[in-house]
Design a protein around this motif. Structure first.
Motif: not given
Length: 217
Positions: A189-203
């Motif tokens: 979960d932590l890594h997914v959250q960081r990837v989401r934020k860094k690459v703009g894949w929140e949605d």
């Protein structure tokens, strides 16, 4: 684009393979008969063949003999799970052997492994606003490079190569961390959250209840 020929006479399985491989970014053609597959191979060039053994017209072993001089990688895909059947297929030159029933994520991983072995994987992946160079491991959005750790990059690449597929947590952990998954989701979960934020894949990088995550691209 990587071209894959699916030689499978059971249409539901053929359709599932084609749909999953197409979502993963491959160009697929299907044949439901060994002789028809041979005709297709005379006209088109493919990077990989998924080959069933029990086929009408010409069986998988017979078709394998026809394919060998073409030097096209082959993965046998069959319900014949006896050791002697696997050994025969591998000795004939097959690169891998998947026994039905199988998990789609396992099939995609094996396809990816064989293509990488033959240096056939696309160097560049363009997906959901990102440009991923798989050789240099450089990820860009709008021309700007995004800084990722190795685990973040491996996680990103796993989702990028399996768009639209719900990936189980144990599968994610095994593919990225290379170990057994013991049910502790905090690392993933932590890594997914960081990837989401860094690459703009929140949605786009969405959680799947009681399963894991899926990239909607």
């Amino acid at each position: 684009m990587i071209k894959i020929l699916i030689v499978e006479d059971e249409k539901p399985i053929s359709d599932l393979l084609r749909m999953s491989l197409t979502k993963a970014g491959y160009n697929c053609a299907c044949a439901f008969d060994g002789l028809v597959a041979a005709d297709i191979l005379e006209k088109e060039r493919f990077d990989l063949i998924l080959l069933d053994i029990m086929l009408p017209g010409a069986n998988g072993y017979e078709l394998m003999e026809y394919i060998q001089p073409m030097e096209i990688p082959v993965i046998f895909l069959t319900a014949k799970g006896m050791v002697e059947d696997k050994v025969r297929g591998l000795r004939m030159g097959a690169d891998d052997y998947i026994v039905k029933p199988f998990e789609i994520i396992e099939m995609l991983a094996r396809v990816e492994t064989v293509l990488r072995r033959y240096h056939k994987l696309d160097r560049m992946i363009e997906i959901a606003g990102l440009s991923i160079d798989t050789r240099s491991m450089i990820v860009k959005r709008d021309g700007e490079e995004i800084s990722l750790t190795r685990k973040e990059y491996d996680l990103l690449l796993l989702f990028a190569r399996n768009p639209g597929t719900a990936l189980y947590r144990d599968t994610i952990y095994d593919r990225v961390w290379g170990g057994d998954y013991f049910g502790d989701s905090r690392t993933i979960d932590l890594h997914v959250q960081r990837v989401r934020k860094k690459v703009g894949w929140e949605d786009k990088l969405q959680s799947v209840y009681k399963v894991g995550y899926r990239l909607e691209a």
